[in-house]
Enzyme design. Structure first.
Site, PDB file in Angstrom:
ATOM      1  N   GLU A 123      62.076  59.652  81.062  1.00 48.66           N
ATOM      2  CA  GLU A 123      62.632  58.495  81.788  1.00 48.66           C
ATOM      3  C   GLU A 123      62.749  57.279  80.877  1.00 48.66           C
ATOM      4  O   GLU A 123      62.968  56.170  81.355  1.00 48.66           O
ATOM      5  CB  GLU A 123      61.741  58.136  82.986  1.00 48.66           C
ATOM      6  N   HIS A 148      53.914  58.483  92.270  1.00 43.23           N
ATOM      7  CA  HIS A 148      54.257  59.223  93.493  1.00 43.23           C
ATOM      8  C   HIS A 148      53.210  58.954  94.587  1.00 43.23           C
ATOM      9  O   HIS A 148      52.419  59.848  94.915  1.00 43.23           O
ATOM     10  CB  HIS A 148      54.299  60.733  93.204  1.00 43.23           C
ATOM     11  N   HIS A 218      60.783  60.585  96.607  1.00 41.41           N
ATOM     12  CA  HIS A 218      60.325  60.844  95.239  1.00 41.41           C
ATOM     13  C   HIS A 218      59.103  59.987  94.873  1.00 41.41           C
ATOM     14  O   HIS A 218      58.039  60.525  94.594  1.00 41.41           O
ATOM     15  CB  HIS A 218      61.498  60.618  94.265  1.00 41.41           C
TER      16      HIS A 218
HETATM   17  O1  2HA Z   1      58.124  62.006  84.430  1.00 39.95           O
HETATM   18  O2  2HA Z   1      57.627  61.595  87.740  1.00 39.95           O
HETATM   19  O3  2HA Z   1      60.237  61.426  87.988  1.00 39.95           O
HETATM   20  C1  2HA Z   1      57.593  62.446  85.598  1.00 39.95           C
HETATM   21  C2  2HA Z   1      58.290  61.927  86.795  1.00 39.95           C
HETATM   22  C3  2HA Z   1      59.751  61.834  86.781  1.00 39.95           C
HETATM   23 ZN    ZN Z   2      58.635  61.014  89.516  1.00 37.88          ZN
END
Ligand code: 2HA
Ligand code: ZN
Length: 273
Positions: A123, A148, A218
């Protein structure tokens, strides 16, 4: 922390403290259950802790394309979690599970300078796009966090919660501190493929208005001056989500603070909206 003699952290107490803070936050993400496997990302601009000796360090990898040209990042340095690395490991060994990168003068490539060849998160382009914007607008923000959080992600599975500021108002009304410590609320980005350019661009758009952005189904993307402050903003939102869910589990819809109580809070704490 793992501080072998070759670590860039040796003899650099300010930089060490910064990296320790990142490791501490990573540990919290794991303990909270927000960082399964390699879930989540952290990128922190550490340029203010970089001395001449670090600037002289040779690259320890090829010149890698960022995929974007980011003019404000010329010569900037970042600590980045490594791709595929786990937050629970980063918490104990931050320099084995992340690395320090330098953005080259073309503003389109980076190299790793320390401690090891740990390739940064997949990312990276989206995180750097946000850091580029911080410098462009003169923002004091230096940290970006993706994680998350269980209850917040669960709430994003309900369309009604994804309308503008519906979740912000609901979460703010669960406990007074949430508005005080996450004063801009929660922005929303509708589901997009992880790592996609559209996700990065939509996030940047929401960050004009919010410090924490929900990625539907997500996770969240949070920004602040340092990683602990970014973590705290997510933590207060998630606390509110837990209170909401606890009330629902007891079989009732929570009343929430009244509009008047919220207004009183906003004035008393000099909050923006
Ligand atoms: O890199 O959570 O969405 C791990 C993640 C990508
Ligand atoms: Zn993620």
């Amino acid at each position: 922390m793992n501080m072998d003699s070759k670590s860039i952290l040796n003899g650099r107490p300010a930089l060490s403290l910064k990296i320790e803070q990142i490791a501490e936050a990573a540990g919290y993400l794991w303990q909270k259950g927000w960082a399964e496997r390699n879930g989540g990302n952290i990128t922190v601009n550490i340029t203010e802790y970089v001395d001449d000796a670090i600037r002289q360090l040779p690259a320890i990898c090829e010149e890698n394309p960022i995929g974007l040209t980011l003019p404000h990042l010329k010569g900037q340095y970042f600590y980045c979690k490594g791709t595929g690395k786990r937050m629970r490991d980063l918490a104990r060994y931050p320099m084995d599970n992340g690395s320090i990168i330098r953005i080259l003068d073309d503003c389109a490539h980076y190299v790793i300078v320390a401690d090891q060849q740990v390739m940064p998160t997949s990312e990276l382009p989206s995180h750097l796009l946000v850091h580029n914007w911080f410098l462009e607008i003169g923002s004091p923000y230096r940290a970006t966090l993706h994680t998350h959080p269980i209850e917040l992600v669960a709430m994003s599975h309900n369309k009604d919660f994804l309308k503008k500021d519906v979740l912000s108002q609901l979460l703010w009304s669960m406990i007074p501190e949430t508005k005080a410590f996450c004063p801009k609320g929660l922005g929303i980005v509708n589901y997009q493929l992880p790592g996609s350019t559209i996700l990065a661009q939509s996030t940047l758009k929401e960050l004009q208005e919010y410090d924490v952005v929900m990625w539907e189904k997500h996770g969240v993307f949070a920004v602040d001056e340092d990683i602990m402050k970014a973590f705290d903003q997510v933590d207060v939102l998630c606390k509110s989500a837990q209170i909401y869910i606890s009330a629902k589990n007891m079989g009732f819809e929570p009343d929430g603070m009244s509009q008047e109580q919220m207004k009183e809070m906003t004035i008393a704490f000099h909050l923006p909206k």
